[in-house]
Enzyme design. Sequence first.
Site, short mmCIF file in Angstrom:
data_model
loop_
_atom_site.label_atom_id
_atom_site.label_comp_id
_atom_site.label_asym_id
_atom_site.label_seq_id
_atom_site.Cartn_x
_atom_site.Cartn_y
_atom_site.Cartn_z
N GLY A 53 0.84 -1.19 0.00
CA GLY A 53 0.00 0.00 0.00
C GLY A 53 0.87 1.24 0.00
CG HIS A 142 -0.71 1.29 7.31
ND1 HIS A 142 0.20 0.90 8.26
CD2 HIS A 142 -0.02 2.03 6.41
CE1 HIS A 142 1.40 1.39 7.94
NE2 HIS A 142 1.29 2.07 6.81
CD GLU A 143 -1.17 2.52 2.64
OE1 GLU A 143 -0.80 3.69 2.42
OE2 GLU A 143 -0.38 1.63 2.99
#
Length: 178
Positions: A53, A142-143
Amino acid sequence: MSASSLAAPLTILIAPDPRLKARARPVRPEDGAEVAALVPRLFDAMYAAPGIGLAAPQVGVGLRLCVVDLQPDDKPAPLVLINPSVIAASAETATREEGCLSLPNQYADVTRPARVTVRFTNLEGKTQDLSADGLLAACLQHEIDHLDGILFVDHLSALKRNMILRRLAKEQRQKAAG
């Protein structure tokens, strides 16, 4: 932006670069050409790293845009998320080891909701909802955190976060010196 600068590979920012802590602005319709040019370069940088990612702020672009590819069964499954947001999250949590291309070689266990539903716009301009669990759920969160100026270490205790950031700084100094 010149054609030659478009061809230059993207550089992934390394913490503590202050751009990683800035909140990205929403992508607007007039950003279409920039987004279309940026997406393949984000994938190139992510695959080259290698990672699963990458968010636009990690390459110094303050737009709410990220790319993900877990490559299930070792086959590309690229996902482009424009203006993503978590619209539902499970009360149940899951803890997984996370790393980050902006904190190379640093890993820690992070606890997040086990399942999420993310709403985003795709490259064709269509709004989509994606429900995910496991690694994909963690990766999406997370992204999206990156778009809000949050790094995975911000989910850790101050002691663990400072240990990781000091270790990263030391490795970066050694890399620069050697």
